[in-house]
Design an enzyme around this catalytic site. Structure first.
Site, PDB file in Angstrom:
ATOM      1  N   LYS A 202       0.877  -1.173   0.000  1.00 11.43           N
ATOM      2  CA  LYS A 202       0.000   0.000   0.000  1.00 11.43           C
ATOM      3  C   LYS A 202       0.917   1.226   0.000  1.00 11.43           C
ATOM      4  O   LYS A 202       1.466   1.602   1.012  1.00 11.43           O
ATOM      5  CB  LYS A 202      -0.877  -0.021   1.262  1.00 11.43           C
ATOM      6  CG  LYS A 202      -2.193   0.734   1.157  1.00 11.43           C
ATOM      7  CD  LYS A 202      -2.072   2.223   0.960  1.00 11.43           C
ATOM      8  CE  LYS A 202      -1.908   3.044   2.201  1.00 11.43           C
ATOM      9  NZ  LYS A 202      -1.688   4.481   1.931  1.00 11.43           N
ATOM     10  N   GLU A 277      10.094   1.920  10.560  1.00 13.95           N
ATOM     11  CA  GLU A 277      11.174   2.871  10.265  1.00 13.95           C
ATOM     12  C   GLU A 277      10.549   4.258  10.287  1.00 13.95           C
ATOM     13  O   GLU A 277       9.675   4.556   9.470  1.00 13.95           O
ATOM     14  CB  GLU A 277      11.742   2.543   8.874  1.00 13.95           C
ATOM     15  CG  GLU A 277      13.029   3.220   8.593  1.00 13.95           C
ATOM     16  CD  GLU A 277      14.049   2.914   9.667  1.00 13.95           C
ATOM     17  OE1 GLU A 277      14.493   3.882  10.299  1.00 13.95           O
ATOM     18  OE2 GLU A 277      14.356   1.724   9.896  1.00 13.95           O
ATOM     19  N   CYS A 311      14.181  11.057   6.138  1.00 14.07           N
ATOM     20  CA  CYS A 311      14.282  10.804   7.586  1.00 14.07           C
ATOM     21  C   CYS A 311      15.725  10.947   8.033  1.00 14.07           C
ATOM     22  O   CYS A 311      15.994  11.087   9.221  1.00 14.07           O
ATOM     23  CB  CYS A 311      13.658   9.494   8.020  1.00 14.07           C
ATOM     24  SG  CYS A 311      13.751   8.203   6.844  1.00 14.07           S
ATOM     25  N   GLU A 414      11.006  16.637  14.576  1.00 14.07           N
ATOM     26  CA  GLU A 414      11.252  16.412  13.149  1.00 14.07           C
ATOM     27  C   GLU A 414      10.374  17.352  12.332  1.00 14.07           C
ATOM     28  O   GLU A 414       9.153  17.320  12.432  1.00 14.07           O
ATOM     29  CB  GLU A 414      10.942  14.961  12.776  1.00 14.07           C
ATOM     30  CG  GLU A 414      11.312  14.664  11.337  1.00 14.07           C
ATOM     31  CD  GLU A 414      11.111  13.211  10.955  1.00 14.07           C
ATOM     32  OE1 GLU A 414      10.044  12.657  11.260  1.00 14.07           O
ATOM     33  OE2 GLU A 414      12.031  12.632  10.342  1.00 14.07           O
TER      34      GLU A 414
HETATM   35  C1  UN1 Z   1      15.067   8.452   4.056  1.00 13.49           C
HETATM   36  O1  UN1 Z   1      15.814   9.249   4.605  1.00 13.49           O
HETATM   37  O2  UN1 Z   1      13.843   8.570   4.164  1.00 13.49           O
HETATM   38  O3  UN1 Z   1      20.360   7.444   3.073  1.00 13.49           O
HETATM   39  C2  UN1 Z   1      15.627   7.344   3.245  1.00 13.49           C
HETATM   40  C3  UN1 Z   1      19.679   8.089   2.282  1.00 13.49           C
HETATM   41  C4  UN1 Z   1      18.860   7.363   1.243  1.00 13.49           C
HETATM   42  C5  UN1 Z   1      17.637   6.786   1.868  1.00 13.49           C
HETATM   43  C6  UN1 Z   1      16.937   7.779   2.725  1.00 13.49           C
HETATM   44  N1  UN1 Z   1      19.652   6.327   0.657  1.00 13.49           N
HETATM   45  O4  UN1 Z   1      19.677   9.306   2.301  1.00 13.49           O
END
Ligand code: UN1
Length: 527
Positions: A202, A277, A311, A414
């Site tokens: 999804k 995550e 993130c 955040e």
């Molecule tokens: C994310 O930050 O949501 O390490 C994923 C990174 C990418 C993946 C990020 N390869 O910045």
């Protein structure tokens, strides 16, 4: 989709959409269906939602099936029907199909990247990187088809053999975010498949096209019907039904910490496996001996790449007082040169943010930062919504707060937007304390030329990812990805560690003594 984006979608639907000044006929907007049991099917209710370009909301990227609980149940049933055959197909054979998938993704990389920029906003170079990450993940993880290592170990009784093998967990529900709309689905999908699970995915309602492209490529690769199923739509009811479905053994979720908590509780109710995550409040530490130009480049890339919507984004920069003034001056100067605009334009450095809700949230944090007199706004701070390039999209200036106190909200929460907080520090020890002083623990970085400082920080930072002389973003697919504290729940995606999410261990004892041997009870002697 956010309420605001929905409202916009409605307005856009009422007016005839225009692109480049030209009127588009409604028929030009493509319709996309769910993928269930190897068929492309409309939702049970026959409804759709619109996917809009965040750089120009007059541009309707597509109409996608608005899934109901019934659609999710059908998809789960399809995955259930395919589960046994897929599990019994030898892993190297499963992997062959995935290698074929990797070739297909490679072939369509450019088209997939441009589709992604159109629905998600980030610049073409970055969407190319997103598709490439899916390709890397596919080739790397498909290799597990000929490994999926278990182990043997001595048994404590004579004439007895002990070993441990991996078995698929079963039916997996994958709930994926909009910021890496092909890479993150691939992090979940490819290991789930190579391990012998069937899936229902999804995707985020803001970016379903990239997952559609991935799933379509799975079909082209010859992955059998029912092994991969996709339902598009909102968290409620689609994500919620998937999370609560009794036949779904595992939910793998990437998204906000608030939603992750809801997902985890729903899984706990029925003892389902749950891998999460979530958020980050990542930090770059700049020491007094750092190569400042390099640190500036890393900060700009980490804070404003993907408009700060990673993130792993560098949303805090802790800078030693000895170089603080110089760092801030250089950073502000550099940030003011960044061009904000449509990610499809090669001149653009920073694309839009995802939707109107994101604009409100990010602008809200900018206000919070300005209200508190402990910090100073040194660059940016405005929404850009006038002029042909910006009037119809969700653009925010790259924003830098300086002299920020570590406990301020903009240094703790955040923001998920193009905003970073620069915090002065007196020492490495203090920098590490500030850096660790947030609820998240995803990524951290240090800029220094001193190996002792680098190792000290490497050892003392409680994060899942750490960089030396490089920004907080840019993780590679063959190393585990994930974080400590509120970022996750102890699992890691990518690397070989992801196999621990999508398999369960089975310990096997074979007693070939021909008699009852009682472990822990019977004595075994030399004679
Ligand atoms: C994310 O930050 O949501 O390490 C994923 C990174 C990418 C993946 C990020 N390869 O910045």
């Amino acid at each position: 989709m956010s309420q605001a984006k929905k409202a916009l979608a409605k307005t856009a639907a009422k007016q005839t959409p225009t692109r480049g000044g030209k009127r588009l006929r409604a028929a030009a907007v493509k319709t996309y269906f769910n993928y269930i049991g190897g068929e492309w099917v409309a939702s049970a209710g026959g409804d759709f939602f619109e996917n809009l370009n965040p750089a120009d909301t007059r541009d309707v990227v597509g109409r996608f099936a608005l899934s109901t609980a019934e659609d999710v149940t059908r998809a789960v049933d399809a995955a259930k029907n395919a589960a046994e055959k897929w599990r019994l197909l030898p892993a190297p054979r499963r992997a062959e199909l995935l290698f074929r998938l990797g070739e297909i993704l490679l072939r369509y990389k450019e088209r997939f990247a441009s589709d992604m920029t159109r629905e998600m906003g980030k610049v073409l170079k970055e969407t190319g990187g997103d598709v490439q990450e899916a390709i890397d993940c596919t080739f790397y993880t498909a290799g597990e088809g000929r490994r999926l290592h278990g182990f043997t170990t001595p048994a404590e009784m004579p004439d007895k053999f002990a070993m441990c093998v991996r078995q698929p967990v079963g039916l997996c529900g994958l709930i994926t975010p909009w910021n890496f709309p092909m890479a993150i689905p691939s992090w979940k999908l490819i290991p789930a498949l190579v391990c012998g699970n069937t899936v229902v995915i999804k995707p985020a309602e803001d970016t379903p096209l990239s997952t559609y492209n991935l799933v379509k490529a799975c079909e082209e690769a010859g992955i059998p019907a029912g092994v991969v199923n996709m339902v598009t739509g909102y968290g409620d009811p689609a994500g919620k039904t998937l999370t609560g479905h009794k036949d779904v053994r595992l939910i793998s979720f990437t998204g906000s910490t608030a939603t992750g908590r809801i997902v985890a509780s729903a899984c706990a109710e029925r003892n389902a496996i749950c891998s999460l995550e979530m958020g980050g409040k990542n930090v770059i530490m700049v020491m007094e001996d750092a190569d400042l130009d390099l640190a500036i480049e890393g900060t700009v890339w980490g804070a404003f790449g993907t408009s700060g919507q990673r993130c792993t984004a560098s949303s805090r920069v802790v800078v030693h007082k000895k170089v603080y003034k110089k760092f801030v001056a250089k950073l502000v100067e550099r940030v003011q040169t960044l061009r904000v605009g449509n990610g499809a334009d090669p001149q653009t450095d920073v694309g839009p943010v995802i939707n109107a809700d994101a604009v409100s949230k990010i602008m809200g944090y900018i206000e919070v930062g300005q209200r508190e007199d402990r910090a100073r706004l040194a660059a940016g701070g405005n929404r850009l919504d006038t002029g042909a390039a910006h009037a119809n999209g969700f653009f925010i200036e790259p924003t830098v707060f300086v002299d920020v106190a570590p406990e301020m909200r903009i240094a703790q929460e955040e923001i998920f937007g193009p905003v970073t907080a620069v915090i002065p520090t007196n020492s490495l020890e203090e920098a590490v304390e500030i850096a660790n002083g947030v609820r998240y623990g995803l990524s951290a970085a240090i800029y220094t030329q001193d190996v002792n400082r680098a190792f000290r920080a490497m050892n003392d930072m409680y994060t899942g990812i750490f960089y030396v002389n490089s920004s907080t973003i840019g993780a590679e697919v063959h190393l585990p990805f994930g974080g400590t504290k509120a970022t996750g729940n102890g699992h890691r995606e990518a690397g070989t560690q992801v196999l621990d999410i999508f398999t369960e261990w089975k310990s096997i004892y074979v007693d070939y003594s021909g008699k009852l041997q009682r472990a822990q009870i019977d004595e075994v002697n030399f004679e």
